[in-house]
Design a protein around this motif. Structure first.
Motif, PDB file in Angstrom:
ATOM      1  N   THR A   1      75.002  58.640 -23.570  1.00 10.96           N
ATOM      2  CA  THR A   1      74.962  57.907 -24.843  1.00 10.96           C
ATOM      3  C   THR A   1      75.349  58.810 -26.000  1.00 10.96           C
ATOM      4  OG1 THR A   1      73.263  56.404 -24.002  1.00 10.96           O
ATOM      5  CG2 THR A   1      73.477  56.575 -26.401  1.00 10.96           C
ATOM      6  N   PHE A   2      74.831  60.035 -25.992  1.00 10.67           N
ATOM      7  CA  PHE A   2      75.210  60.990 -27.035  1.00 10.67           C
ATOM      8  C   PHE A   2      76.724  61.175 -27.056  1.00 10.67           C
ATOM      9  CE2 PHE A   2      71.250  63.816 -27.954  1.00 10.67           C
ATOM     10  CZ  PHE A   2      70.473  62.686 -28.133  1.00 10.67           C
ATOM     11  N   ALA A   3      77.308  61.418 -25.889  1.00 14.48           N
ATOM     12  CA  ALA A   3      78.748  61.649 -25.816  1.00 14.48           C
ATOM     13  C   ALA A   3      79.523  60.436 -26.317  1.00 14.48           C
ATOM     14  CB  ALA A   3      79.153  61.982 -24.378  1.00 14.48           C
ATOM     15  N   GLN A   4      79.111  59.256 -25.896  1.00 14.66           N
ATOM     16  CA  GLN A   4      79.800  58.026 -26.301  1.00 14.66           C
ATOM     17  C   GLN A   4      79.705  57.787 -27.803  1.00 14.66           C
ATOM     18  OE1 GLN A   4      77.715  55.349 -23.721  1.00 14.66           O
ATOM     19  NE2 GLN A   4      78.871  55.981 -21.900  1.00 14.66           N
ATOM     20  N   GLN A   5      78.617  58.225 -28.413  1.00 11.86           N
ATOM     21  CA  GLN A   5      78.427  58.011 -29.848  1.00 11.86           C
ATOM     22  C   GLN A   5      78.835  59.207 -30.694  1.00 11.86           C
ATOM     23  OE1 GLN A   5      74.751  56.182 -31.046  1.00 11.86           O
ATOM     24  NE2 GLN A   5      74.682  54.843 -29.266  1.00 11.86           N
ATOM     25  N   GLY A   6      79.404  60.225 -30.055  1.00 14.27           N
ATOM     26  CA  GLY A   6      79.864  61.399 -30.790  1.00 14.27           C
ATOM     27  C   GLY A   6      78.742  62.274 -31.307  1.00 14.27           C
ATOM     28  N   ILE A   7      77.589  62.260 -30.620  1.00 18.31           N
ATOM     29  CA  ILE A   7      76.442  63.080 -31.014  1.00 18.31           C
ATOM     30  C   ILE A   7      76.426  64.348 -30.161  1.00 18.31           C
ATOM     31  CG2 ILE A   7      73.923  63.194 -31.155  1.00 18.31           C
ATOM     32  CD1 ILE A   7      73.960  60.091 -31.336  1.00 18.31           C
ATOM     33  N   GLN A   8      76.415  65.471 -30.810  1.00 21.93           N
ATOM     34  CA  GLN A   8      76.328  66.755 -30.109  1.00 21.93           C
ATOM     35  C   GLN A   8      74.911  66.942 -29.581  1.00 21.93           C
ATOM     36  OE1 GLN A   8      76.057  70.494 -32.472  1.00 21.93           O
ATOM     37  NE2 GLN A   8      78.026  70.951 -31.496  1.00 21.93           N
ATOM     38  N   LEU A   9      74.801  67.296 -28.306  1.00 23.19           N
ATOM     39  CA  LEU A   9      73.504  67.577 -27.694  1.00 23.19           C
ATOM     40  C   LEU A   9      73.158  69.049 -27.868  1.00 23.19           C
ATOM     41  CD1 LEU A   9      71.067  67.018 -25.764  1.00 23.19           C
ATOM     42  CD2 LEU A   9      72.634  67.535 -23.858  1.00 23.19           C
ATOM     43  N   VAL A  10      71.967  69.299 -28.401  1.00 20.76           N
ATOM     44  CA  VAL A  10      71.412  70.645 -28.464  1.00 20.76           C
ATOM     45  C   VAL A  10      70.173  70.627 -27.583  1.00 20.76           C
ATOM     46  CG1 VAL A  10      70.471  72.458 -29.947  1.00 20.76           C
ATOM     47  CG2 VAL A  10      72.221  70.890 -30.845  1.00 20.76           C
ATOM     48  N   TYR A  11      70.067  71.564 -26.657  1.00 22.66           N
ATOM     49  CA  TYR A  11      68.926  71.532 -25.732  1.00 22.66           C
ATOM     50  C   TYR A  11      68.620  72.947 -25.263  1.00 22.66           C
ATOM     51  CZ  TYR A  11      71.365  72.397 -21.327  1.00 22.66           C
ATOM     52  OH  TYR A  11      72.051  72.985 -20.303  1.00 22.66           O
ATOM     53  N   GLY A  12      67.656  73.076 -24.349  1.00 28.84           N
ATOM     54  CA  GLY A  12      67.132  74.369 -23.947  1.00 28.84           C
ATOM     55  C   GLY A  12      67.996  75.235 -23.067  1.00 28.84           C
ATOM     56  N   GLY A  13      69.196  74.794 -22.713  1.00 31.15           N
ATOM     57  CA  GLY A  13      70.159  75.644 -22.031  1.00 31.15           C
ATOM     58  C   GLY A  13      70.040  75.762 -20.526  1.00 31.15           C
ATOM     59  N   GLY A  14      69.060  75.092 -19.905  1.00 29.06           N
ATOM     60  CA  GLY A  14      68.882  75.184 -18.455  1.00 29.06           C
ATOM     61  C   GLY A  14      69.740  74.186 -17.695  1.00 29.06           C
ATOM     62  N   LYS A  15      69.944  74.475 -16.405  1.00 29.05           N
ATOM     63  CA  LYS A  15      70.731  73.556 -15.575  1.00 29.05           C
ATOM     64  C   LYS A  15      69.866  72.816 -14.563  1.00 29.05           C
ATOM     65  CE  LYS A  15      72.133  76.895 -12.030  1.00 29.05           C
ATOM     66  NZ  LYS A  15      73.269  77.547 -11.374  1.00 29.05           N
ATOM     67  N   VAL A  16      68.555  72.979 -14.645  1.00 31.08           N
ATOM     68  CA  VAL A  16      67.660  72.359 -13.669  1.00 31.08           C
ATOM     69  C   VAL A  16      66.843  71.236 -14.304  1.00 31.08           C
ATOM     70  CG1 VAL A  16      67.483  74.447 -12.267  1.00 31.08           C
ATOM     71  CG2 VAL A  16      65.863  74.090 -14.136  1.00 31.08           C
ATOM     72  N   GLY A  17      66.340  70.341 -13.480  1.00 30.27           N
ATOM     73  CA  GLY A  17      65.458  69.275 -13.925  1.00 30.27           C
ATOM     74  C   GLY A  17      66.104  68.336 -14.923  1.00 30.27           C
ATOM     75  N   LEU A  18      65.261  67.757 -15.772  1.00 28.38           N
ATOM     76  CA  LEU A  18      65.758  66.808 -16.766  1.00 28.38           C
ATOM     77  C   LEU A  18      66.656  67.493 -17.784  1.00 28.38           C
ATOM     78  CD1 LEU A  18      62.600  64.571 -17.387  1.00 28.38           C
ATOM     79  CD2 LEU A  18      64.406  64.358 -15.648  1.00 28.38           C
ATOM     80  N   MET A  19      66.414  68.786 -18.017  1.00 26.38           N
ATOM     81  CA  MET A  19      67.293  69.543 -18.915  1.00 26.38           C
ATOM     82  C   MET A  19      68.726  69.515 -18.385  1.00 26.38           C
ATOM     83  SD  MET A  19      64.915  72.858 -19.777  1.00 26.38           S
ATOM     84  CE  MET A  19      66.182  73.662 -20.714  1.00 26.38           C
TER      85      MET A  19
END
Length: 195
Positions: A30-48
């Motif tokens: 949804t973020f990508a489709q709406q042009g919203i940049q995602l900022v998050y904790g940088g991990g590749k596991v789990g919900l992150m």
């Protein structure tokens, strides 16, 4: 206000229900489709990892912020648009706050709650005027929401400060609430009769 960048706090595990991963992936998409940049904790596991992968798969921009000491635990996501390494957890939150115009918490544990409540506290103290949202996937936060209401009923949380925490069951509904959000004009520590 249409937001261009939102920080997402969430678990580094998947939880017991597949709905958590599915919704985290949907949030990223949804973020990508709406042009919203995602900022998050940088991990590749789990919900992150799920929220980041959802955004990346849909062509979105993703900024990950991770402390050096978590590399071996959360295993940084090397496929994100930009990965920023920091020294401390506080540096991580400060930088994520600087990059984002709003905050959303997906299901998570102690770390997610700590991040959520620090951001809502900063807003309550007038340190930012950003919307802070709780995505209540599968009723995950029902008990927490009831406890927050209990805080108000017991006179330990002002209703106007409780109202700063935006809650929705779907990402579309939450984004709509966040875009219409107006922060309180008077910070918590200033009494109304002092203004």
């Amino acid at each position: 206000m249409k937001m261009k960048s939102i920080v997402v706090f969430c678990a580094s595990s998947f939880g017991n229900s597949p709905v958590y991963e599915a919704v985290a992936t949907q949030v990223g998409q949804t973020f990508a489709q709406q042009g919203i940049q995602l900022v998050y904790g940088g991990g590749k596991v789990g919900l992150m990892g799920a929220v980041a992968n959802g955004a990346l798969a849909a062509g979105g921009e993703v900024i990950g912020v991770i402390p050096h000491f978590l590399n071996s635990k959360e295993r940084e996501h090397t496929g994100v648009t930009k990965l920023i390494m920091v020294d401390t957890m506080h540096d991580r939150k400060r930088l994520m706050n600087e990059y984002a115009e709003g905050v959303i918490a997906l299901p998570g544990g102690f770390g997610t709650l700590e991040e959520l409540f620090e951001m809502i506290t900063w807003g309550q103290l007038g340190l930012h005027r950003k919307p802070v949202g709780l995505l209540n996937t599968n009723g995950y936060y029902d008990h927490l929401i009831r406890f927050v209401e209990h805080m108000v009923n017991e006179g330990l949380l002002r209703q106007e400060n409780r109202d700063m925490l935006l809650v929705a069951d779907t990402i579309d509904e939450l984004l709509d609430k966040m875009e219409r959000y107006d922060a309180p004009l008077v910070p918590k520590w200033i009494q109304k009769d002092e203004v």
